[in-house]
Design an enzyme around this catalytic site. Structure first.
Site, mmCIF file in Angstrom:
data_model
loop_
_atom_site.group_PDB
_atom_site.id
_atom_site.type_symbol
_atom_site.label_atom_id
_atom_site.label_comp_id
_atom_site.label_asym_id
_atom_site.label_seq_id
_atom_site.Cartn_x
_atom_site.Cartn_y
_atom_site.Cartn_z
ATOM 1 N N CYS A 92 69.399 23.420 71.975
ATOM 2 C CA CYS A 92 68.418 24.400 71.486
ATOM 3 C C CYS A 92 66.996 23.817 71.541
ATOM 4 O O CYS A 92 66.404 23.772 72.602
ATOM 5 C CB CYS A 92 68.805 24.893 70.097
ATOM 6 S SG CYS A 92 68.042 26.477 69.658
ATOM 7 N N HIS A 190 74.338 27.200 70.817
ATOM 8 C CA HIS A 190 74.787 26.238 69.802
ATOM 9 C C HIS A 190 76.290 25.997 69.933
ATOM 10 O O HIS A 190 77.100 26.779 69.433
ATOM 11 C CB HIS A 190 74.463 26.762 68.400
ATOM 12 C CG HIS A 190 73.055 26.522 67.977
ATOM 13 N ND1 HIS A 190 72.720 25.731 66.902
ATOM 14 C CD2 HIS A 190 71.879 26.954 68.499
ATOM 15 C CE1 HIS A 190 71.399 25.694 66.766
ATOM 16 N NE2 HIS A 190 70.872 26.441 67.733
ATOM 17 N N GLU A 192 78.128 23.977 68.418
ATOM 18 C CA GLU A 192 78.752 23.554 67.159
ATOM 19 C C GLU A 192 79.033 24.697 66.196
ATOM 20 O O GLU A 192 79.675 24.500 65.159
ATOM 21 C CB GLU A 192 77.854 22.522 66.457
ATOM 22 C CG GLU A 192 76.679 23.091 65.692
ATOM 23 C CD GLU A 192 75.536 23.608 66.551
ATOM 24 O OE1 GLU A 192 74.595 24.203 65.990
ATOM 25 O OE2 GLU A 192 75.576 23.416 67.783
#
Length: 757
Positions: A92, A190, A192
């Protein structure tokens, strides 16, 4: 070893855990401003000697702003200048930094995406996304790099398709890149997030890339990993426990634990009302579960002149005030700052710890269900006792605004809503209290609901009804606040801002808090986490539906649970669970909830590697509203030296009341909310927490919403009038509509305000 550079994001620990789980390597986290410019070169020397690769994590802001990225830009160029290549993976903001530092524009998206799930499309065969075809991942970004204008230094590796193509060529949004010369890779999405797929494969692939690079450009890192720059340890982001040293012995000389049989019609409020009517004063504190998921009601009976009370105010940061319940005497204890106050409380309780096994060994006929509370602290903690606030911007609402108020309870009466059992409990109490209360409970009768006022205004004398005044939020100011939120959301400074407002009610001073509580709870808004807390300097009447955090025994460890609520719709005759689900299962509402789930996972990963989302965005029904609820659980390994109080301390304010990333959002909200008159830079008790902490180290705290509170020395009180305060708000995202958010805020406000009209 792997280095993760954190830009003060609220998802960093999720990323670190993904890397740990995938690589079985130690991950060292440092903030992007951990080192000063004169230390950069020394830091870089240690990086290239000891770390397999660097991950530049997500965060708020823009890569062109030095304050947002710290060392990141310098580091990328320094590696590029060196003959020894250190692999870098950007996520990001890290992705944007790689693009920006090598000559590409980072602009604002026309259609910002926060908490939205999109399919990622790899471009051809590439090592970073090897073995992956189209896969879904979560986007949290306001900024983007235009795929069509990439310069020759950066190679595109993946994109997603934007269904709304306004202002965006072909609707293709760049999602992954690599530098054509240096081993710099990045992804805009993202990996995660709890709703992202293939995150593990991304890390596997990049680790292979890094191993290949290291085999060519860098001599073996083996054997160095325990000898790296010790100065780094002073900058590493990690938590230490509030609890200091070993536990002092606490002597459990006596415990009384007796089941008592009361008529099925008797409630905890009936019991409290009986004692209130008898003495004319509320010598009790009440945590009352009126509906699921709450299962217990706890009535604590402080002993006037004996029970310890702890008070802390951020107005007087370096002091804790110790006193006895309903006693004038007090002792000032120096605690050296905000964390010092928490450390004092943690260790005061640690010294009082009693194991369940010890209690059970001294209790006959222990019930089948574990009892949550035997003795301990009951009380409240304000929003301002949380992390990340700028304390210079907080003005007192009274001479010393109570922000933390805890009373130590030795005597209690608890009710199990599941089994319908009542228990009288006391520890180290040699008085006749147990027999006295047992006798007195035989006189308790159900309240006559017809005699309970329909509204608080009915508690006023006829000639004073018109003196009840309301100071409500200004819609004009709210529109300005909403616009500021949108500016920060579009600039990349936040994904979500939980904007709140403050209302005031001016009541005749003779109207007592217990009567208000009965109207609020019995007439208007039964809730899972209702409470009545009436102290010498503040009073809280809560009808909250939201658990913040609880922890309790699970084998040899503690299970921690958080239940964030994001997404609300009114429960009316024409809205059933199916209709509510249709309304709440939208990108906006689910995006709000997802952001807080990811934030809470990050908070928990500070203290445990065992974190699970056991319920994701389920619609739950309450008497007045439907809510979108998630459940996140973690197993707190005692052997690592952490306790539930550490999680409570570091997780405040509740993420559902701040937004994400938490640090930047909290600080932005301080300025935005000051636009409303009378806020004085603080929310106060509203959007803090209230609950209990048992001597067995079991605890349950709810978020203070749908509540009213009062400071007894409030600057706005007069001899004739007391001011009561109500907070209400909602999460602002880029998908929010100002009128819709204003209506939702008023819906939440109405659940507490209706008791006064």
């Amino acid at each position: 070893m792997i280095l993760l550079i954190d830009s003060y994001d609220s998802f960093t620990n999720n990323l670190a855990q993904l890397i740990k789980d995938t690589t079985n390597q130690e991950v060292i986290i440092v903030h992007n401003d951990a080192f000063q410019p004169h230390e950069y070169e020394s830091f870089y020397t240690q990086i290239k000697q000891h770390f397999q690769y660097i991950v530049i994590g997500p965060g708020p802001g823009h890569p062109a702003n030095a304050e947002d990225v710290g060392i990141i830009g310098w580091l990328l160029h320094r590696i590029a200048e060196d003959s020894i290549s250190v692999p870098v993976l950007g996520i990001c903001l890290g992705f944007q930094s790689i693009c920006h530092e090598f000559g590409n524009r980072v602009d604002r998206l026309t259609e910002v995406k926060h908490g939205q799930i999109y399919d990622i499309h790899p471009i051809g065969e590439n090592k970073l996304l090897l073995g992956l075809s189209r896969f879904p991942s979560v986007r949290y970004h306001s900024l983007y790099v235009d795929l069509k204008t990439l310069n020759e230094e950066i190679e595109p590796l993946a994109f997603c398709l934007e269904e709304n193509k306004t202002g965006l060529d072909d609707g293709e949004i760049l999602m992954a890149v690599k530098h054509r010369k240096h081993p710099f890779y990045g992804v805009q999405y993202h990996p995660e997030s709890i709703c992202s797929e293939s995150g593990r494969q991304l890390i596997v692939n990049f680790t292979e890339i890094a191993n290949e690079v290291n085999s060519i450009y860098r001599e073996s890192l083996a054997g160095r990993q325990n000898n790296y720059f010790e100065g780094l340890r002073g900058h590493e982001v990690h938590e230490t426990s509030l609890v200091e040293g070993s536990k002092l012995p606490f002597q459990l000389d006596k415990i009384t634990f007796e089941e008592i049989h009361l008529p099925e019609s008797i409630t905890a409020i009936d019991v409290c009302d009986h004692f209130y009517q008898k003495s004319g004063t509320a010598d009790f504190v009440l945590l009352n579960s009126a509906s699921i998921p709450g299962e217990w009601s706890i009535i604590g009976f402080p002993i006037p002149g004996e029970s310890e009370v702890i008070t802390h105010s951020v107005d007087n940061m370096d002091q804790i005030v110790l006193s006895k319940y309903k006693s004038n005497g007090k002792e000032i204890v120096d605690v050296h700052g905000h964390d010092g106050a928490w450390r004092y409380i943690a260790n005061a309780m640690h010294d009082r710890f009693i194991s369940r096994d010890e209690i059970k060994s001294k209790v006959q006929n222990y019930p089948q269900r574990e009892v949550p509370f035997f003795a301990g602290y009951m009380g409240l903690i304000s929003y301002e006792e949380g992390q990340h606030l700028v304390f210079d911007k907080i003005k007192p609402l009274c001479e010393s605004t109570p922000d933390l108020k805890l009373v130590f309870i030795q005597r209690s009466l608890i009710f199990d809503h599941v089994t319908k059992e009542w228990f009288i409990i006391s520890i180290n109490d040699w008085s006749n209290w147990t027999s006295d209360i047992t006798h007195e409970l035989s006189n308790v009768k159900p309240m006559d609901l017809d005699k309970i006022a329909l509204s608080v205004k009915d508690l006023a004398l006829e000639e004073d009804v018109d003196s009840i005044k309301f100071e409500l939020p200004s819609q004009d100011f709210y529109r300005k606040q909403f616009a500021k939120c949108q500016e920060y959301l579009h600039s990349g400074d936040s994904y979500e801002l939980c904007l709140t407002t403050q209302s005031k009610i001016y009541l005749p001073s003779y109207i007592n808090a217990w009567d208000i509580y009965k109207v609020l709870t019995l007439r208007k808004n039964p809730s899972p986490f209702s409470c009545f807390m009436d102290f010498d300097d503040c009073c809280l009447l809560s009808s909250s539906p939201e658990r913040f955090v609880s922890w309790k025994d699970k084998g040899k460890d503690k299970m921690v649970e958080l239940r964030p609520i994001k997404g609300t719709v009114r429960n009316t005759p024409d809205v059933d669970i199916a209709k509510a689900t249709e309304i709440l299962k939208t990108p906006k509402e689910m995006g709000e909830n997802l952001m807080i789930v990811d934030l809470i996972r990050h908070d928990l990963y500070q203290f445990t590697e065992n974190v699970k989302v056991t319920q994701l965005m389920t619609v739950e029904e309450y008497k007045t509203v439907f809510q979108l609820v998630s459940v996140i659980q973690g197993i707190l390994d005692k052997r690592r030296g952490y306790y539930g109080i550490d999680i409570l301390h570091r997780s405040l304010p509740p993420g559902s009341m701040t937004g994400a990333p938490k640090k930047r959002s909290v600080q932005l909200l301080q300025d935005i909310e000051n636009l409303q008159n009378g806020c004085r830079g603080r929310r106060g008790i509203y959007s803090g927490v209230v609950g209990y902490w048992s001597v067995t180290d079991d605890s349950d705290w709810s978020v203070v919403i749908r509540s009213v509170f009062h400071y007894k020395q409030d600057f706005e009180n007069t001899k004739e009038t007391n001011v009561w305060r109500i907070g209400a708000g909602g999460a602002i995202t880029v998908l929010s509509d100002v009128d819709g958010e204003w209506d939702e805020m008023n819906l939440k406000l109405a659940s507490a305000l209706s008791a006064f009209k």
